[in-house]
Design a protein around this motif. Sequence first.
Motif, short mmCIF file in Angstrom:
data_model
loop_
_atom_site.label_atom_id
_atom_site.label_comp_id
_atom_site.label_asym_id
_atom_site.label_seq_id
_atom_site.Cartn_x
_atom_site.Cartn_y
_atom_site.Cartn_z
N LEU A 90 0.83 -1.24 -0.03
CA LEU A 90 -0.17 0.09 -0.10
C LEU A 90 0.92 1.28 0.15
O LEU A 90 0.65 2.14 -0.55
CB LEU A 90 -1.09 0.02 1.19
CG LEU A 90 -2.11 -0.87 1.07
CD1 LEU A 90 -2.61 -1.06 2.67
CD2 LEU A 90 -3.35 -0.67 0.09
N ARG A 91 2.28 1.29 0.61
CA ARG A 91 3.01 2.42 0.68
C ARG A 91 3.34 2.55 -0.78
O ARG A 91 3.46 3.77 -1.12
CB ARG A 91 4.18 2.02 1.93
CG ARG A 91 4.79 3.36 1.89
CD ARG A 91 6.06 3.03 3.12
NE ARG A 91 5.47 2.72 4.37
CZ ARG A 91 5.63 1.51 4.98
NH1 ARG A 91 6.20 0.47 4.31
NH2 ARG A 91 5.24 1.27 6.24
N GLU A 92 4.00 1.39 -1.41
CA GLU A 92 4.34 1.59 -2.64
C GLU A 92 3.25 2.29 -3.70
O GLU A 92 3.60 2.90 -4.44
CB GLU A 92 4.65 0.22 -3.17
CG GLU A 92 6.10 -0.35 -2.57
CD GLU A 92 6.26 -1.77 -2.92
OE1 GLU A 92 5.49 -2.36 -3.88
OE2 GLU A 92 7.14 -2.32 -2.60
N GLN A 93 2.04 1.91 -3.45
CA GLN A 93 1.07 2.57 -4.37
C GLN A 93 0.40 3.83 -3.81
O GLN A 93 -0.45 4.35 -4.42
CB GLN A 93 -0.17 1.55 -4.23
CG GLN A 93 0.27 0.02 -4.66
CD GLN A 93 0.59 -0.06 -6.07
OE1 GLN A 93 0.33 0.76 -6.89
NE2 GLN A 93 1.72 -0.83 -6.07
N ASN A 94 1.30 4.53 -2.91
CA ASN A 94 0.84 5.71 -2.19
C ASN A 94 -0.62 5.93 -1.73
O ASN A 94 -1.33 7.00 -1.93
CB ASN A 94 1.11 6.90 -3.14
CG ASN A 94 2.50 7.01 -3.71
OD1 ASN A 94 3.45 7.13 -2.85
ND2 ASN A 94 2.58 7.25 -5.05
#
Length: 332
Positions: A256-260
């Motif tokens: 989720l962090r990678e997808q902002n």
Amino acid sequence: TMVISKETRAVIIALHKNGLTGKSYIAAIKIAPQSIIYCIIKNVKERGFIVAKKAPGCPRKTSKRQDRLLKVFQLRDWTTSSAKLAQEWQQAGVSASACTVRQRLLEQGLVSRRAAKKPLLSRKNIRDRLIFCKRYREWTAEDWGKVIFSDESPFRLFGTSGKQLDRRRRGERRHQSCLMPTVEHPETIHVWGCFSAKGVGSLTVLPQNTAMNKEWYQNVLREQFLPTVREQFGDEQCLFQHGAPCHKAKVITNWLREQNIEILGPRPGNSPDPENLWSIIKRWVDRNSDKMQPLIVQEWTAISQDLVQKLIESMPGRNAEVLKTRGQHSKY
């Protein structure tokens, strides 16, 4: 209420018979109000009695003190039956039936109703609910409109947890057409869905008896959640709320962090979110049907944006109610 003696009533009747005018009328209103004088005269004309007969019926068997004692018994245990209360009352020296018990409790505002079903709240649940609601107590309906909610819910493929009413003739209680069949271990399907103030998003129905895990969840987020975010919010910033144990896995958090995707949290167990969207669907879906999956999808897509928006706009009120009840159950 003014109490009029039998002697005073007799004087009023005597004055009336002599013609209640002039000095006699002045004498009458000195001993009783005008309204009571007219009632006494009317009672004599209609019934022939100076004092009205008492209403028929058995005299009251219990005193106010005994009634208050019964209320104490009831409030000590809300689930106690009227028959059990009658036994307790009898041990205290009051001989009364269960029917009398119900009448006395009804007089004191205690009415028998089906208990509301709510999830059990542990001390941790209560504490976490308070922390969550205090953190977002200043949020408006517009703020909550920027959040996309997600959750899972199980649907049993056979049997219902509620009651089913039928209309039948005497002696048909066990007739095949009047029965609601049950099975010992009904098969279950798990459904994941997301929604926001812009309407319902994607829905995923897992295979029968398959629970959500981190592998399934990451695939659902990739294939279902991201397209919903793009469709509903586009380039607008939104917050994502989820909270099941598999949602908190490191692989999910990192993805989720990678997808902002920014997470709204911490989400407590039994949170005040508008999760009753699932209960609405469960009321509409026939759980005895062998076409459960298409029915769930059909009812999900039929949910209007107005309904979802109304649920999300209730978030400020939900938070306020939880704070008011100090983390306990609220009316929502």
